[in-house]
Design a protein around this motif. Structure first.
Motif, PDB file in Angstrom:
ATOM      1  N   GLY A 216     -11.278 127.580  32.712  1.00 20.24           N
ATOM      2  CA  GLY A 216     -12.212 127.969  31.769  1.00 20.24           C
ATOM      3  C   GLY A 216     -13.393 128.780  32.168  1.00 20.24           C
TER       4      GLY A 216
ATOM      5  N   ASP B 284      -8.498 133.118  36.605  1.00 21.10           N
ATOM      6  CA  ASP B 284      -8.688 131.542  36.358  1.00 21.10           C
ATOM      7  C   ASP B 284      -7.260 131.025  36.243  1.00 21.10           C
ATOM      8  N   LYS B 285      -6.540 131.002  37.490  1.00 20.92           N
ATOM      9  CA  LYS B 285      -5.343 130.434  37.668  1.00 20.92           C
ATOM     10  C   LYS B 285      -5.135 129.076  37.290  1.00 20.92           C
ATOM     11  N   GLU B 286      -5.850 128.256  37.624  1.00 22.19           N
ATOM     12  CA  GLU B 286      -6.354 126.879  37.185  1.00 22.19           C
ATOM     13  C   GLU B 286      -6.661 126.426  35.773  1.00 22.19           C
ATOM     14  N   SER B 287      -6.745 127.477  34.862  1.00 23.03           N
ATOM     15  CA  SER B 287      -7.443 127.311  33.556  1.00 23.03           C
ATOM     16  C   SER B 287      -8.276 126.415  33.715  1.00 23.03           C
TER      17      SER B 287
ATOM     18  N   LYS C 270      -8.138 137.617  27.378  1.00 23.70           N
ATOM     19  CA  LYS C 270      -7.792 136.296  27.747  1.00 23.70           C
ATOM     20  C   LYS C 270      -6.693 136.493  28.782  1.00 23.70           C
TER      21      LYS C 270
ATOM     22  N   HIS D  51      -7.038 134.898  32.926  1.00 21.66           N
ATOM     23  CA  HIS D  51      -6.396 134.010  33.195  1.00 21.66           C
ATOM     24  C   HIS D  51      -5.660 134.333  34.500  1.00 21.66           C
TER      25      HIS D  51
END
Length: 727
Positions: A641, A636-639, A629, A633
């Motif tokens: 998903g 996926d820096k903006e979370s 995870k 991330h």
């Protein structure tokens, strides 16, 4: 040492009489062979013109349409059909051949890649006192020697190890293998020998050590089957045979015999499947060499005729080359269900197979997951527990349909003929069916002998023994050195060109483009992991390649070696072919999709996504989930998903790594199970779980994200190497 002496004495006493008889038969056979070869040498200057320049497919089609009548029309461009064409044209018969797909597109390109007599057939011949089986093995061993002689660039002897895990098996197997050498006689490649446990493990370190007694090594031949098939066809074309691929038989033409009043086959109505144009081809004799499709053509002649073909599917898989030594194969003589499995080095990869199960006749056989897993299980039984054979290591998989046949003249309709059959219908259709790759030449000779006799054709005697195939002239084992020196090719590329095209390799090298680098000077690779270069695509068109699938499957063998690499090479292949053949954008798109479909279904590419979808349960512990995870991330820096190509591109640019946008889209698409254009966190965890289980190996996205994470954490820059990839 004492054991080996005792073993030899035992076998000597038991087999003395048989050896004497066989020795005399070998002497007779030797004299016959020498006489025949002398005859061929005397006839070496064939009374048939030889073309230095191959006629184009368009020129061949014009000849096919304009010729008033051929002596022989052969239907089927596999090994047997091409062999018949070469046999016929060198007997001075006006010869034509039509193939509805590409040359070697069926069973002939999907073999175990062996040129062999058949050790297990000899075992049956001895155990069952079956003289027919013995004759079949003897014929195959004779043909093996001939094939290795006439195409030395495409074939070579291969040592095959038979590991022994029980003491009593050693004399049994040794006697059988020595008998194999004895039957081969003067055609024996190299004498078989016994190895101690230590020596066996030295030569084959991946072998399972527990309870290993020793091993026996014997020799058979190995070849590049599709290229061999093509070499036979091109040789026939150079001698004047009219050969066209993508030409389908719609129906047979018939005429009434004025003497008997019966209908006789006198040709075929054909269709060019590329343009759709139909035309008639007249011939005095039509030969059916369509392999698994034998019965379809026989029913065109007579709807009432009963089927003689019983198709059987044989699946093979390709795994990385490190699973086997460079020059040593392995034979499992008795699998868990009584079949035989070969484990062979081929084109720097490892081929394992085959299975044998009833199937239906189809032009597009698909390798089944059960068969793939069966082969993997059997391979694991013979390899050391230290070597983890993973499902994800399967780089390609294919299924070939073997046309087992029953003799139409036999009263017992259920008995499968162990060898081949040649039959002639009431309408004069000559059918050759069954047999094996190794004996294609003798099958062709027998077929033409039967056709000439039945149709009173004015032909000379067979001249195909010792007749060198395309590329054999001018080939030497050191030819590749001249390619490196004269053209500035990489050594690996030069070796590949020499072993694929033989003496014609210089023509391919001349077409190669300058790289613009210090070294190599010429020869741009299609993909970095394999020695295939762009000029081979142009040369493939000269060799009658019409589609991108022809190039990845049969002119090069990329599709059979690594489907992911083949998929990666496709856009450039289509671009080169499109420019050369004047394809429209619509045609290019269609070609790309057709080739991808071939890889997906027939070469096992779909299995990769199936392996991911089968692992819906995420088998990771809490620490692993947390680690993956964290890695996810970083992209996926903006979370959100999920990640997209844009997210990945931004991270890669920050560490100075550039990947083509289309390639990046393909990398993500491999993991995007719901095909919504993005990779969710669950899909990523599912991927990592599959990697952990060994169901997927070498995932490009997994390697890419791991490398990026390590670089971002200042562990030092690591180049992003593309993985071999698995299916």
């Amino acid at each position: 040492m004492a054991f080996r002496k005792a073993l030899k004495h035992t076998v000597l006493i038991g087999g003395g009489a048989a050896a004497t008889f066989l020795g005399l038969s070998q002497l007779i056979e030797y004299k016959k062979t020498q006489a025949r070869l002398a005859h061929v040498t005397a006839e070496a200057e064939l009374k048939v013109p030889f073309a230095d320049e191959l006629p184009s497919r368009q020129a061949q089609l014009r000849t096919l349409k304009s010729t008033e009548e051929f002596d022989v029309l052969i239907v089927g461009g596999g090994a047997t059909g091409a062999g018949c064409a070469l046999d016929a044209v060198t007997r001075n018969l006006k010869t034509a051949l039509v193939e509805r797909s590409d040359f070697s597109s069926g069973t002939s390109s999907r073999s175990t890649k062996l040129i062999h007599g058949g050790v297990r057939y000899l075992q049956k011949a001895i155990m069952q006192l079956d003289y027919e089986q013995y004759k079949m093995v003897k014929e195959a061993l004779h043909e093996r020697a001939n094939l290795l002689e006439i195409a030395p660039h495409l074939s070579a002897p291969l040592p095959i190890m038979l590991p022994v895990y029980k003491w009593w098996q050693l004399p049994y197997y040794w006697a059988g293998i020595k008998m194999y050498d004895l039957v081969a006689g003067i055609h024996c490649l190299k004498s078989s020998y016994v190895l101690s446990k230590t020596k066996a493990l030295e030569l084959f370190p991946m072998l399972k050590k527990d309870r290993l007694v020793g091993a026996i090594v014997y020799y058979d031949g190995q070849h590049n089957d599709a290229r061999m098939n093509l070499a036979i066809a091109l040789t026939a074309a150079r001698y004047g045979a009219c050969l066209t691929n993508y030409t389908e038989v719609v129906n047979l033409l018939k005429t009434t015999d004025p003497q008997t009043g019966k209908e006789k086959v006198c040709g075929a109505r054909c269709r060019d499947t590329i343009t759709g144009e139909e035309f008639d081809v007249k011939a005095k004799c039509v030969i059916n060499a369509t392999g698994p499709f034998t019965d379809s053509l026989r029913k065109m002649d007579n709807q009432e005729t009963r089927n003689i073909c019983q198709p059987s599917a044989g699946v093979h898989i390709v795994i990385p080359g490190y699973y086997s030594p460079d020059n040593m194969g392995l034979l499992d003589p008795a699998t868990s269900d009584g079949r035989v499995i070969f484990f062979l080095p081929w084109e720097k990869m490892t081929v394992a197979g085959t299975t044998d199960s009833p199937t239906s006749v189809t032009a597009h056989p698909i390798p089944g997951e059960d068969d793939i897993n069966f082969i993997l299980r059997e391979v694991r039984n013979y390899l050391s527990p230290d070597v983890e054979v993973r499902r994800g290591d399967v780089l390609a998989a294919w299924s070939g349909i073997r046309p087992l046949v029953t003799d139409p003249n036999s009263k017992d309709t259920q008995s499968i003929c162990r060898n081949h059959i040649v039959s002639i219908s009431d309408g004069g259709l000559v059918t050759i069916a069954g047999g094996k790759w190794t004996t294609y030449r003798s099958m062709a000779e027998e077929t033409l002998d039967a056709a000439i006799k039945a149709h009173n054709l004015p032909a000379e005697s067979c001249k195909s023994i010792g007749l060198m195939l395309e590329g054999a002239k001018g080939w030497t084992p050191t030819l590749y050195i001249r390619l490196v020196q004269d053209y500035g090719l990489e050594m690996e590329v030069a070796q590949h060109l020499a072993s694929t095209y033989g003496g014609r390799a210089f023509e391919v090298a001349k077409m190669a483009q300058v790289t613009g680098q210090r070294w190599p000077i010429v020869g741009k690779r299609l993909v970095s992991e394999f020695p295939y270069i762009e000029s081979e695509v142009l040369y493939a068109i000269k060799e009658y390649a019409c589609t991108a699938t022809d190039v990845i499957a049969r002119r090069t063998r990329l599709g059979f070696l690594n489907v992911q690499a083949a998929d990666e090479a496709l856009p450039r292949i289509v671009q080169i072919m499109g420019k050369e053949l004047g394809w429209s954008q619509e045609k290019k798109t269609a070609e790309l999709e057709a080739a991808k479909k071939f890889l997906y279904h027939e070469m096992g590419y779909r299995s990769r996504s199936e392996q991911l979808t089968k692992t819906s349960d995420i088998n990771l512990d809490n620490q692993e989930v947390a680690r993956y995870k964290k890695r996810f991330h970083k992209f996926d820096k903006e979370s959100k998903g999920f990640i997209t190509t844009v997210d990945v591109q931004q991270v890669l640019e920050s560490i100075n790594v550039n990947i083509d946008e289309n390639a990046l889209h393909e990398i993500l698409n491999e993991v995007d199970l719901n095909k919504n254009g993005q990779v969710e966190i669950d899909e990523f965890l599912q991927l990592m779980s599959a990697v952990k289980k060994g169901q997927v190996s070498g995932s490009r996205l997994a390697i890419l994200m791991k490398t990026a994470e390590e670089t971002l954490e200042k562990r030092g820059p690591v180049t992003v190497d593309r993985s071999g990839g698995g299916v």
